[in-house]
Design an enzyme around this catalytic site. Structure first.
Site, PDB file in Angstrom:
ATOM      1  CE1 TYR A 345      -3.697  -2.666   1.412  1.00 47.72           C
ATOM      2  CE2 TYR A 345      -1.626  -3.662   2.907  1.00 47.72           C
ATOM      3  CZ  TYR A 345      -2.963  -3.106   2.344  1.00 47.72           C
ATOM      4  OH  TYR A 345      -4.441  -4.615   1.938  1.00 47.72           O
ATOM      5  CD  GLU A 366      -1.401   3.681  -4.511  1.00 42.46           C
ATOM      6  OE1 GLU A 366      -0.635   2.657  -2.936  1.00 42.46           O
ATOM      7  OE2 GLU A 366      -2.444   3.336  -4.352  1.00 42.46           O
ATOM      8  CB  CYS A 448      -5.288   6.370   8.518  1.00 49.29           C
ATOM      9  SG  CYS A 448      -6.555   5.136   7.503  1.00 49.29           S
TER      10      CYS A 448
HETATM   11  N1  SAH Z   1       2.228   4.378   2.143  1.00 47.93           N
HETATM   12  C1  SAH Z   1       1.203   5.989   1.334  1.00 47.93           C
HETATM   13  C2  SAH Z   1       0.151   5.461   1.229  1.00 47.93           C
HETATM   14  C3  SAH Z   1      -0.838   4.994   2.187  1.00 47.93           C
HETATM   15  S1  SAH Z   1      -2.844   5.744   1.778  1.00 47.93           S
HETATM   16  C4  SAH Z   1       1.445   7.226   2.029  1.00 47.93           C
HETATM   17  O1  SAH Z   1       1.881   6.761   2.815  1.00 47.93           O
HETATM   18  O2  SAH Z   1       2.228   8.533   1.340  1.00 47.93           O
HETATM   19  C5  SAH Z   1      -2.831   3.697   1.126  1.00 47.93           C
HETATM   20  C6  SAH Z   1      -2.445   3.112  -0.030  1.00 47.93           C
HETATM   21  O3  SAH Z   1      -3.199   2.773  -0.488  1.00 47.93           O
HETATM   22  C7  SAH Z   1      -3.745   4.107  -1.022  1.00 47.93           C
HETATM   23  O4  SAH Z   1      -2.196   4.993  -1.574  1.00 47.93           O
HETATM   24  C8  SAH Z   1      -4.537   3.317  -2.222  1.00 47.93           C
HETATM   25  O5  SAH Z   1      -4.355   3.923  -3.469  1.00 47.93           O
HETATM   26  C9  SAH Z   1      -3.587   2.513  -1.639  1.00 47.93           C
HETATM   27  N2  SAH Z   1      -4.192   0.830  -1.561  1.00 47.93           N
HETATM   28  C10 SAH Z   1      -6.291   0.278  -1.617  1.00 47.93           C
HETATM   29  N3  SAH Z   1      -6.482  -0.395  -1.821  1.00 47.93           N
HETATM   30  C11 SAH Z   1      -4.909  -1.718  -2.348  1.00 47.93           C
HETATM   31  C12 SAH Z   1      -4.843  -2.771  -1.905  1.00 47.93           C
HETATM   32  N4  SAH Z   1      -5.814  -3.878  -2.151  1.00 47.93           N
HETATM   33  N5  SAH Z   1      -3.691  -3.098  -2.624  1.00 47.93           N
HETATM   34  C13 SAH Z   1      -2.774  -2.105  -3.562  1.00 47.93           C
HETATM   35  N6  SAH Z   1      -2.603  -0.605  -2.626  1.00 47.93           N
HETATM   36  C14 SAH Z   1      -3.837   0.126  -2.304  1.00 47.93           C
END
Ligand code: SAH
Length: 496
Positions: A345, A366, A448
């Site tokens: 993610y 991601e 979060c």
């Molecule tokens: N680590 C990053 C983003 C965290 S927010 C930071 O700190 O900036 C969570 C992220 O998970 C988002 O970018 C969202 O698009 C992504 N996401 C949501 N579902 C997902 C999935 N099933 N697999 C991979 N990424 C996912």
């Protein structure tokens, strides 16, 4: 006593709920009361009754909680942004930390979780680097910028939001006077007519660069040249430092102005099409490892990582606290320079790029393709060569790597450390299973949502991991949101 709607009772508030509402108890019933705080004695009017709980409204404050403060913002009660501005900041932090601990105990099944002290903000005002203001005409016949009241689409006018940078107020004022002068109508949701829907403003805290994006319900904005000129003139020579958050004297300057076309009848703020009016389509910001929160291996002084951010990019909104959060994540990852790290993610790769100088190799996964494009570009921009990024669902790609069935991932090394940072709903169980099969030495969970965090921690603890410690970080003062970092270590058996 059976309570019913419109009953009135005296209620001592003794707790605070996940949405910031006060919680009190009377005759076996739990009452939720908006705007009430623990320590308040109130006169409450029952508004809705369920079997074991009820909602009530605050009619009168009979005795005020000692933790109650006068909100700084005049619209704190009506605007949907801040749920607990009337609670002292110190108590807000206590509440957030308690929420994490209680979830880890109740849902996570951890008896007495070790927790490091919550990381609060030095200054819980003007900490947001991004704000998006809806623009609407109100009954007074004037055009206003503001925010929607909680769960509604009625605009609460806000001249200056105390969570964003002072410069935002200048930008919105400038846009509104431009609209007045050129008779440009704001968006009317009911009629799906009018032009200007939102003004999005983003600031690079470390660079002072400001981005303005006008979201319009049209293909073009009449007199847009005049808007550019006006914004340049208003904001070009800004020289007063206002950076109370990190004490630096930053000069904020307009760097990028664009239009975003959104002609949909939808609550989604941004459309997909961008038209550039000024600048190159992005601003730059920098994030840096914070030695106060990172105690591990490091060669030399920490170097800042630069990020190019476009109006459509996801980027953390509180960069000062984000640096602390990521530093704790790297600290909990116990890196020595030799590890393979998976950042699941990963968004635009912020944690991956942050961790890349502390690890051997980092892989980010991601779901959003544009975010991965940003991650790759930012890796190149920083000359980082040991970070690779893949688009897809973490819960689908991780098992594919485990099975070795897809040649696309054949070069990916097994992780020594897995970092996950999922959205509020937490990790998919398929992903947790894949992590257990991969059996890394450590899992660092950045979350979060304390409830789904606790649920996933429980699962991992039932499948070979042990909870070591947690630390909460406040990224969103005056709201009930809280971020948490958890360290788990492998006590199971590693695969061959
Ligand atoms: N680590 C990053 C983003 C965290 S927010 C930071 O700190 O900036 C969570 C992220 O998970 C988002 O970018 C969202 O698009 C992504 N996401 C949501 N579902 C997902 C999935 N099933 N697999 C991979 N990424 C996912």
């Amino acid at each position: 006593m059976n309570f019913k709607k419109n009953d009135i009772l005296n209620l001592k508030i003794d707790d605070i709920g996940v949405n910031g509402e006060g919680i009190g108890h009377a005759e076996g019933m739990t009452f939720f009361v908006k705007d009430a705080l623990p320590g308040d004695l109130i006169r409450a009017g029952v508004t809705k009754v369920k079997k074991t709980y009820a909602y009530a409204r605050l009619i009168e404050l009979i005795e005020e909680s000692p933790d109650r403060v006068k909100p700084k913002c005049p619209v704190a009660k009506t605007c949907g942004g801040c749920q607990i501005q009337h609670l002292s900041y110190e108590k807000q932090l206590e509440f957030k930390e308690r929420r994490v601990r209680e979830n880890l105990i109740r849902i996570g099944g951890i008896d007495s979780p070790t927790m490091e002290p919550i990381v609060g903000m030095d200054d819980p005002w003007h900490f947001r680097n991004k704000e998006q203001f809806p623009i609407r005409k109100l009954k007074d016949g004037r055009i206003h910028a503001g925010f929607f009241a909680s769960r509604t689409h009625s605009l609460v006018p806000v001249d200056e939001c105390l969570l964003g940078k002072e410069i935002n107020a200048k930008v919105t004022k400038c846009v509104l006077s431009f609209m007045d002068e050129h008779s440009i109508p704001p968006y009317d949701e009911r009629e799906h007519s009018g032009v200007v829907r939102h003004v999005l403003i983003r600031c690079g805290f470390s660079t002072g660069e400001v981005m303005v994006c006008i979201v319009i319900n049209a293909d073009m904005l009449p007199h847009s040249d005049a808007l550019v000129e006006r914004l340049e003139c208003c904001l070009g020579g800004e020289s007063k430092g206002d950076d109370a958050c990190n004490g630096e004297n930053i000069e904020y300057k307009i760097k990028d102005i664009s239009l975003n076309i959104n002609k949909e009848k939808s609550n989604v703020i941004l459309g997909r099409k961008q038209i550039q009016l000024y600048g190159e389509g992005y601003i730059t910001d920098e994030l840096k490892l914070q030695p106060e929160y990172y105690h591990g291996h490091m060669e030399g002084e920490p170097e800042a990582v630069s990020f190019q951010i476009s109006p459509l990019s996801f980027y953390q909104v509180n960069p000062i606290q984000t640096q602390k959060l990521y530093s704790i994540a790297c600290d909990y990852a116990n890196l020595t320079g030799n590890e393979v790290v998976w950042d699941l993610y990963c968004g635009i790769g912020t944690i991956s790029l942050f961790a890349s100088s502390l690890a051997k190799e980092v892989y980010g996964i991601e779901i959003i393709p544009e975010a991965i494009e940003d991650a790759k570009r930012n890796a190149r921009l920083n000359g980082i060569e040991n970070a690779e990024f893949f688009v897809g669902k973490a819960e689908e790609i991780a098992p594919l790597i485990v099975s070795g069935d897809n040649s696309l991932y054949s070069g990916v090394e097994r992780p020594d450390v897995v970092i996950v940072d999922p959205p509020r709903k937490g990790c998919d169980e398929k992903l947790l299973d894949a992590i257990c099969t991969l059996s890394p030495d450590r899992v660092v969970y950045v979350s979060c949502d304390p409830a789904t965090l606790a649920r996933d921690v429980k699962y991992l603890c039932e499948h070979g991991f042990e909870f070591v410690k947690a630390r909460a970080v406040d990224q969103f003062g005056h709201s009930t949101h809280v971020e948490t970092v958890v360290q788990l270590v492998n006590i199971g058996v590693k695969p061959d």
